[in-house]
Design a protein around this motif. Structure first.
Motif, short mmCIF file in Angstrom:
data_model
loop_
_atom_site.label_atom_id
_atom_site.label_comp_id
_atom_site.label_asym_id
_atom_site.label_seq_id
_atom_site.Cartn_x
_atom_site.Cartn_y
_atom_site.Cartn_z
N TYR A 171 0.82 -1.21 0.00
CA TYR A 171 0.00 0.00 0.00
C TYR A 171 0.85 1.26 0.00
N ALA A 173 1.18 3.06 -2.56
CA ALA A 173 0.42 4.02 -3.35
C ALA A 173 -0.85 4.46 -2.65
N GLU A 176 -4.69 4.19 -4.02
CA GLU A 176 -4.59 3.70 -5.40
C GLU A 176 -4.33 2.19 -5.45
N GLU A 177 -3.75 1.65 -4.36
CA GLU A 177 -3.50 0.21 -4.33
C GLU A 177 -4.80 -0.58 -4.43
N ASP A 179 -7.30 0.02 -6.29
CA ASP A 179 -7.68 -0.14 -7.69
C ASP A 179 -7.03 -1.39 -8.28
#
Length: 285
Positions: A171, A173, A176-177, A179
């Motif tokens: 995680y 990001a 965004e992870e 997604d």
């Protein structure tokens, strides 16, 4: 690529993840047919809590350290603590088992395990840790790509109809992870719909997870269960207040086994206003 699980090994999030993982393994090995397990973000699979990395954060003291000291009476927690002690008999009193080690010791001789790690140094250590176990295949590759390439699993002439996919991304990001996770789960469920999928996720601010929960409930799985442990209140300024496991197609009555364990974990590991949560996003008809 900057994430190292060694800094966080044995913390409260690991405790939750590994208690649930062993409960899944217990339930799935109750049936005689062989199964295939995929660990998409495996790390090195075995850690030393007296290493500089672990000592720098000290997170294990509030996780496995506290749980070993109190040894609460719950079957799932007891199984987990016995696994940690067995790991220390083999590897020293400061050892802590990652999910690959737990899978290798919970599954059977005719089961097969694939573990993936993208970071070269971690992947090399992972390969060394499991070089003597012919059941374990180590892949130095992206875990999401491995879900697409390795599922449904077929090894030699054997096609595995039963299995478990553990997804534990860093995680880095942030949101965004999710997604990437939802996309990969949707694809994997299309190719291997009968498998059980277990996704670990951090809790930083609960309301930010609601879109993820809605998308998870819409995935093409027969059922979806959340199991959470929160050791700090939701409005805490800390980066992570707790964590959870999204379980797709969990084994029959797994929720009944987890139900008494989660409040015990919250009581032992909680810091301020701890709580646990066990909730169906969707139940099988």
């Amino acid at each position: 690529m900057n994430y190292r699980h060694a800094f966080h090994a044995g913390n409260h999030a690991d405790v939750l993840k590994h208690v649930v993982l062993l409960a899944l393994c217990d339930a799935m090995t109750a049936k005689p047919a062989p199964l295939f397990a995929l660990d998409t973000h495996a790390g090195r699979g075995l850690y030393a809590l007296d290493s500089n990395s672990a000592q720098r954060t000290g997170e294990a003291e509030g996780g496995i350290g506290r749980l070993l000291a109190e040894a609460p009476k719950d079957p799932l927690i007891d199984h987990y603590l016995r696994a940690v002690r067995a790991c220390r008999v083999e590897h020293g009193r400061a050892a802590y088992p990652g999910s690959p080690w737990l899978l290798a010791h919970a599954l059977r001789a005719d089961d097969r395990i694939a573990v993936c790690e993208l970071h070269p140094e971690e992947a090399g250590q992972l390969r060394a840790n499991f070089s003597a176990d012919e059941r374990v295949a180590v892949h130095e590759r992206d875990g999401y790509a491995a879900m697409k390439a390795l599922l449904p699993p077929r090894i030699g002439n054997t096609r595995y109809n039963r299995g478990l996919v553990l997804i534990d991304p860093p995680y880095e990001a942030q949101l965004e992870e999710f997604d990437a996770v939802i996309h990969s789960l949707r694809e994997a469920l299309t190719r291997w719909p009968q498998a059980t999928y277990a996704l670990w996720y951090p809790i930083k601010l609960r309301r930010s997870l609601q879109p993820f929960f809605r998308r998870a409930a819409a995935l093409p799985a027969k059922s979806a269960l959340l199991a959470e442990l929160q050791v700090y209140p939701d409005d805490s300024p800390l980066r992570m207040t707790g964590s959870g496991m999204l379980l797709l197609n969990p084994p029959y009555k797994l929720d009944e086994k987890l139900a008494p364990a989660l409040p015990v974990l919250a009581q032992v590991l909680g810091e301020v206003q701890p709580q646990s949560r066990l909730e169906w996003l969707r139940q099988a008809p």
